[in-house]
Design a protein around this motif. Structure first.
Motif, PDB file in Angstrom:
ATOM      1  N   LEU A  82       0.845  -1.186   0.000  1.00  0.00           N
ATOM      2  CA  LEU A  82       0.000   0.000   0.000  1.00  0.00           C
ATOM      3  C   LEU A  82       0.885   1.241   0.000  1.00  0.00           C
ATOM      4  O   LEU A  82       1.797   1.371   0.822  1.00  0.00           O
ATOM      5  N   LEU A  83       0.623   2.179  -0.918  1.00  0.00           N
ATOM      6  CA  LEU A  83       1.467   3.357  -1.076  1.00  0.00           C
ATOM      7  C   LEU A  83       0.916   4.543  -0.287  1.00  0.00           C
ATOM      8  O   LEU A  83      -0.270   4.865  -0.378  1.00  0.00           O
ATOM      9  N   ARG A  84       1.798   5.191   0.435  1.00  0.00           N
ATOM     10  CA  ARG A  84       1.488   6.458   1.096  1.00  0.00           C
ATOM     11  C   ARG A  84       2.327   7.537   0.421  1.00  0.00           C
ATOM     12  O   ARG A  84       3.562   7.543   0.539  1.00  0.00           O
ATOM     13  N   CYS A  85       1.645   8.418  -0.311  1.00  0.00           N
ATOM     14  CA  CYS A  85       2.339   9.418  -1.129  1.00  0.00           C
ATOM     15  C   CYS A  85       1.443  10.635  -1.299  1.00  0.00           C
ATOM     16  O   CYS A  85       0.222  10.498  -1.470  1.00  0.00           O
ATOM     17  N   PRO A  86       1.999  11.843  -1.252  1.00  0.00           N
ATOM     18  CA  PRO A  86       1.181  13.032  -1.486  1.00  0.00           C
ATOM     19  C   PRO A  86       0.547  13.008  -2.872  1.00  0.00           C
ATOM     20  O   PRO A  86       1.164  12.562  -3.844  1.00  0.00           O
ATOM     21  N   VAL A  87      -0.693  13.466  -2.950  1.00  0.00           N
ATOM     22  CA  VAL A  87      -1.407  13.521  -4.225  1.00  0.00           C
ATOM     23  C   VAL A  87      -1.020  14.807  -4.948  1.00  0.00           C
ATOM     24  O   VAL A  87      -1.124  15.904  -4.397  1.00  0.00           O
ATOM     25  N   GLN A  88      -0.564  14.660  -6.191  1.00  0.00           N
ATOM     26  CA  GLN A  88      -0.202  15.814  -7.022  1.00  0.00           C
ATOM     27  C   GLN A  88      -0.771  15.578  -8.414  1.00  0.00           C
ATOM     28  O   GLN A  88      -0.339  14.675  -9.117  1.00  0.00           O
ATOM     29  N   ARG A  89      -1.746  16.401  -8.812  1.00  0.00           N
ATOM     30  CA  ARG A  89      -2.422  16.195 -10.090  1.00  0.00           C
ATOM     31  C   ARG A  89      -2.318  17.441 -10.967  1.00  0.00           C
ATOM     32  O   ARG A  89      -2.328  18.568 -10.476  1.00  0.00           O
ATOM     33  N   GLY A  90      -2.240  17.193 -12.262  1.00  0.00           N
ATOM     34  CA  GLY A  90      -2.174  18.269 -13.226  1.00  0.00           C
ATOM     35  C   GLY A  90      -3.494  18.425 -13.961  1.00  0.00           C
ATOM     36  O   GLY A  90      -4.566  18.113 -13.432  1.00  0.00           O
ATOM     37  N   ALA A  91      -3.405  18.868 -15.210  1.00  0.00           N
ATOM     38  CA  ALA A  91      -4.594  19.122 -16.016  1.00  0.00           C
ATOM     39  C   ALA A  91      -5.199  17.814 -16.518  1.00  0.00           C
ATOM     40  O   ALA A  91      -4.541  16.771 -16.526  1.00  0.00           O
ATOM     41  N   PRO A  92      -6.481  17.859 -16.928  1.00  0.00           N
ATOM     42  CA  PRO A  92      -7.089  16.663 -17.521  1.00  0.00           C
ATOM     43  C   PRO A  92      -6.310  16.186 -18.740  1.00  0.00           C
ATOM     44  O   PRO A  92      -5.671  16.974 -19.447  1.00  0.00           O
ATOM     45  N   VAL A  93      -6.356  14.887 -18.981  1.00  0.00           N
ATOM     46  CA  VAL A  93      -5.639  14.294 -20.113  1.00  0.00           C
ATOM     47  C   VAL A  93      -6.390  14.641 -21.402  1.00  0.00           C
ATOM     48  O   VAL A  93      -7.605  14.420 -21.497  1.00  0.00           O
ATOM     49  N   PRO A  94      -5.695  15.200 -22.417  1.00  0.00           N
ATOM     50  CA  PRO A  94      -6.368  15.523 -23.681  1.00  0.00           C
ATOM     51  C   PRO A  94      -6.973  14.276 -24.313  1.00  0.00           C
ATOM     52  O   PRO A  94      -6.433  13.175 -24.187  1.00  0.00           O
ATOM     53  N   PRO A  95      -8.100  14.443 -24.993  1.00  0.00           N
ATOM     54  CA  PRO A  95      -8.775  13.275 -25.597  1.00  0.00           C
ATOM     55  C   PRO A  95      -7.870  12.461 -26.512  1.00  0.00           C
ATOM     56  O   PRO A  95      -7.964  11.232 -26.555  1.00  0.00           O
ATOM     57  N   GLU A  96      -6.975  13.139 -27.247  1.00  0.00           N
ATOM     58  CA  GLU A  96      -6.138  12.412 -28.201  1.00  0.00           C
ATOM     59  C   GLU A  96      -5.101  11.524 -27.513  1.00  0.00           C
ATOM     60  O   GLU A  96      -4.500  10.657 -28.149  1.00  0.00           O
ATOM     61  N   LEU A  97      -4.868  11.732 -26.216  1.00  0.00           N
ATOM     62  CA  LEU A  97      -3.894  10.916 -25.489  1.00  0.00           C
ATOM     63  C   LEU A  97      -4.559   9.819 -24.659  1.00  0.00           C
ATOM     64  O   LEU A  97      -3.862   9.065 -23.974  1.00  0.00           O
ATOM     65  N   ARG A  98      -5.878   9.743 -24.723  1.00  0.00           N
ATOM     66  CA  ARG A  98      -6.574   8.699 -23.978  1.00  0.00           C
ATOM     67  C   ARG A  98      -6.666   7.417 -24.812  1.00  0.00           C
ATOM     68  O   ARG A  98      -6.641   7.450 -26.026  1.00  0.00           O
ATOM     69  N   GLY A  99      -6.754   6.301 -24.126  1.00  0.00           N
ATOM     70  CA  GLY A  99      -6.886   5.021 -24.814  1.00  0.00           C
ATOM     71  C   GLY A  99      -5.573   4.432 -25.276  1.00  0.00           C
ATOM     72  O   GLY A  99      -5.573   3.430 -26.004  1.00  0.00           O
ATOM     73  N   LEU A 100      -4.449   5.017 -24.858  1.00  0.00           N
ATOM     74  CA  LEU A 100      -3.141   4.512 -25.267  1.00  0.00           C
ATOM     75  C   LEU A 100      -2.546   3.550 -24.244  1.00  0.00           C
ATOM     76  O   LEU A 100      -1.460   3.021 -24.446  1.00  0.00           O
ATOM     77  N   GLY A 101      -3.248   3.352 -23.139  1.00  0.00           N
ATOM     78  CA  GLY A 101      -2.735   2.494 -22.088  1.00  0.00           C
ATOM     79  C   GLY A 101      -1.848   3.268 -21.135  1.00  0.00           C
ATOM     80  O   GLY A 101      -1.529   4.433 -21.338  1.00  0.00           O
ATOM     81  N   GLY A 102      -1.478   2.618 -20.045  1.00  0.00           N
ATOM     82  CA  GLY A 102      -0.590   3.262 -19.086  1.00  0.00           C
ATOM     83  C   GLY A 102      -1.309   4.179 -18.125  1.00  0.00           C
ATOM     84  O   GLY A 102      -2.546   4.162 -18.005  1.00  0.00           O
TER      85      GLY A 102
END
Length: 335
Positions: A82-102
């Motif tokens: 189980l990971l304990r790590c601060p949450v750091q989030r950026g902008a939403p993922v652009p549609p063209e980069l979705r569905g590529l896995g990972g």
């Protein structure tokens, strides 16, 4: 034995990232991989592994059928860290980069950045190396990287092979290997004292008498001759050979920085020579994607075995250490 471990509670697990492992993986393997990527990684206690800074993995925890079903974990999952790590989030993922896995597919509303991204990339690499999985918090997406997708290998050493010598090593395995294009050393200027000089230098040259100019020209010519007499220094080159589904590239170059995974080896402290053995597929988007077609998977397996043979042949000549694309040490099969 996983039966002796404390069971993972669903309420504790759901808001955290989880590294899911099979019963064959020992906690010491997780620690060894963490140490490969982070200077300060190590056990803080019997069930607390520092990844870096204040980021920690706790466990291993035992996974029972109820938790596996609730968290949509693979049936082979026996334990989890189980990971304990601060949450750091950026902008939403652009549609063209979705569905590529990972990772991007797991965080459509805001991709991890900073320390969280660095640690999640590391855990995803661990999951690939250990044939495990990574469950991320928030969306609850379970990422199961294919261990067979790790095709490329790199040999780090201090031994430099000239292009011709490297080609001879490769030709035993890659009959179609091509020689690299090594650029010619540019010819020196015929009269460097008259071409492209600054006004100050031009005035200084004009003030010399004929004897001084002749002496200066002779010194310049002697320097040119000495430079041209030296063997050509090539700071990098590449060989290529046709393989199933693409081209195999062996790229050779120097790096003055010590790879982190080799920081404890005295011979690597002054920098390394790296021999990168990489597959360049004809259809990279398909071949390197999350779900390549069956024909490409078969080609990838053929090339993967070929990459191991090439790396083993080079390693037998230059020594050093072998790492995969995730910068983890690799023990090649003995030939």
């Amino acid at each position: 034995m996983s039966d002796e471990l404390p069971a993972l509670d669903r309420a504790l697990a759901e808001p955290r990232h989880l590294l899911v492992l099979s019963a064959e993986v020992a906690p010491e393997e997780v620690e060894a991989l963490a140490v490969s990527h982070f200077d300060d990684a190590g056990w803080l206690g019997p069930a607390t592994l520092r990844v870096t800074g204040d980021v920690q993995l706790t466990g291993p925890w035992r996974l029972d059928d109820r938790v596996r079903a609730a968290l949509d974990l693979p049936a082979w999952g026996a334990t989890a860290m189980l990971l304990r790590c601060p949450v750091q989030r950026g902008a939403p993922v652009p549609p063209e980069l979705r569905g590529l896995g990972g990772l991007l597919d797991a965080f459509p509303d805001g991709e991890p950045v900073g320390l969280e991204r660095r640690v999640l990339d590391h855990l995803l690499a661990q999951a690939r190396r250990l044939a495990g999985a990574l469950r991320v918090s928030g969306t609850g997406t379970v990422l199961v990287p294919d261990p067979a997708s790790a095709v490329d290998l790199t040999i780090h050493t201090t031994v430099w092979l000239q292009p011709e010598a490297c080609a001879r090593v490769l030709a035993t395995i890659l009959p179609g290997v091509t020689a690299p294009d090594v650029p010619d050393v540019p010819a020196p200027s015929v009269d460097r004292l008259r071409a492209d000089v600054s006004p100050h230098r031009a005035r200084a040259v004009a003030a010399l008498d004929e004897g001084e100019r002749a002496w200066l020209h002779a010194e310049a010519d002697a320097l040119d001759a000495a430079v041209l007499a030296q063997p050509q220094v090539v700071d990098g080159y590449a060989h290529h050979a046709p393989v199933p589904g693409g081209v195999l590239e062996v790229r050779v170059g120097g790096d003055e920085h010590t790879p982190l995974v080799l920081r404890g080896l005295p011979w690597a402290r002054g920098g390394v020579i790296s021999y990168e053995v990489r597959w360049r597929p004809d259809e990279p988007a398909l071949a390197l994607g999350p779900r390549p077609p069956l024909a490409l998977r078969r080609q990838r397996e053929e090339v993967r075995a070929l990459v191991e043979r090439v790396a083993a042949a080079l390693h037998a000549v230059v020594g050093g250490e072998v790492v995969d694309d995730d910068a983890f040490l690799v023990a090649l099969p003995q030939t």
